[in-house]
Design an enzyme around this catalytic site. Sequence first.
Site, PDB file in Angstrom:
ATOM      1  N   ASP A 132       0.867  -1.342  -0.016  1.00  0.00           N
ATOM      2  CA  ASP A 132      -0.104  -0.084   0.045  1.00  0.00           C
ATOM      3  C   ASP A 132       0.826   1.146  -0.079  1.00  0.00           C
ATOM      4  OD1 ASP A 132      -2.249  -1.619   0.154  1.00  0.00           O
ATOM      5  OD2 ASP A 132      -2.830  -0.816   2.066  1.00  0.00           O
ATOM      6  N   ARG A 182      -0.749  -0.395  -8.799  1.00  0.00           N
ATOM      7  CA  ARG A 182      -2.258  -0.325  -8.453  1.00  0.00           C
ATOM      8  C   ARG A 182      -2.352   1.178  -8.301  1.00  0.00           C
ATOM      9  NH1 ARG A 182      -3.255  -0.805  -2.707  1.00  0.00           N
ATOM     10  NH2 ARG A 182      -3.540  -3.122  -2.982  1.00  0.00           N
TER      11      ARG A 182
END
Length: 308
Positions: A132, A182
């Site tokens: 992340d 992402r």
Amino acid sequence: MSIGRTILLKLADSPFLNRQATQRAFVKRATKRFMPGEAPEDALRAAQLLKAEGRGTVFTKLGENIVVPADADAVRDHYLWFFDQLAASGLDGHVSVKPTQLGLDLSYEQCLAHLFALAARSEAIGKILWIDMEGYVYVDRTLRLYRALKERHPRVGLAMQAYLRRTQADLEGLMDVHPIIRLVKGAYNEPAAVAFPVKADTNRNYFDLSDRMLQAAAAGMCTPIFGTHDIELLNRLIARAKAHGASDKQYEIHMLYGIRDADQRRLRSEGRTVKTLISYGSAWYKWYMRRLAERPANVWFVVKSMLG
Ligand SMILES: Cc1cc2nc3c(=O)[nH]c(=O)nc-3n(C[C@H](O)[C@H](O)[C@H](O)COP(=O)(O)OP(=O)(O)OC[C@H]3O[C@@H](n4cnc5c(N)ncnc54)[C@H](O)[C@@H]3O)c2cc1C
């Protein structure tokens, strides 16, 4: 940035509200909209239902900014255990971790060692390990972590944030490692000096960054993942993929559990690769406040849960 979003993101940092909210049954009830339950088994069960619809899953155990090294060890050990469950489950399931959950605030080297252990295990069972992207102060260190991991383990992906002014340069800087990215809009409360304060600029940057990734994907240099619920934007990107000659298999769409569920199913039925990110764990306060901040109208769900 809307006032509602700013206030909710500021409240996310309150330890007092964190203690209060996590003890209140009605707030817990309201979180059900975005997570199937606190236990990893709840997440795995929900993923089996998504699998029946052809959707894959990304799992994350909530928690961030740990302050004791033993807590980072425990998070690493949890995920090593979780990989065993994944391997046995037959799911197209992957794991996403936050560097500060693995001790980035305490030691870069130790955090990297934990990530190496997770990347090796994830790779051994044929999965992608996701990293992340957290608040702006962590971006440089997270990029360094990613480069170090990617050199040894090709199947590692990184989240990048379109609201940051620097992301275009950061993306170009990673192209030599053939990154798996992402792309998200960004969930933190960042100053205008580093992040676009106007949503339209973030959206424009999201499109431009995606366009660049799709062009690189067609040349086999990048794997783009669109982490957004913005359907209008996704429709434009699907058209751009075709224009660049990138096939449906060369990019994926990832969304959060409980958000735009009908669209997730529709996109899957239209032949796109769709994965749903499922969160679990008890440290949901900050994460939940970020979900409310993305759509302040969500506060209404908390009020409805309070009324029973
Ligand atoms: C798979 C995935 C991984 C992510 N990982 C990260 C990360 O590593 N770092 C990071 O900073 N951020 C991450 N995010 C969060 C992201 O940055 C955004 O905050 C979030 O996705 C909302 O932006 P959006 O792209 O959906 O667009 P928006 O323009 O905010 O939303 C588009 C539409 O989606 C719907 N929607 C969006 N959010 C919600 C919500 N909470 N509740 C109900 N409806 C909603 C609404 O209909 C809205 O109109 C991730 C998001 C996803 C989907």
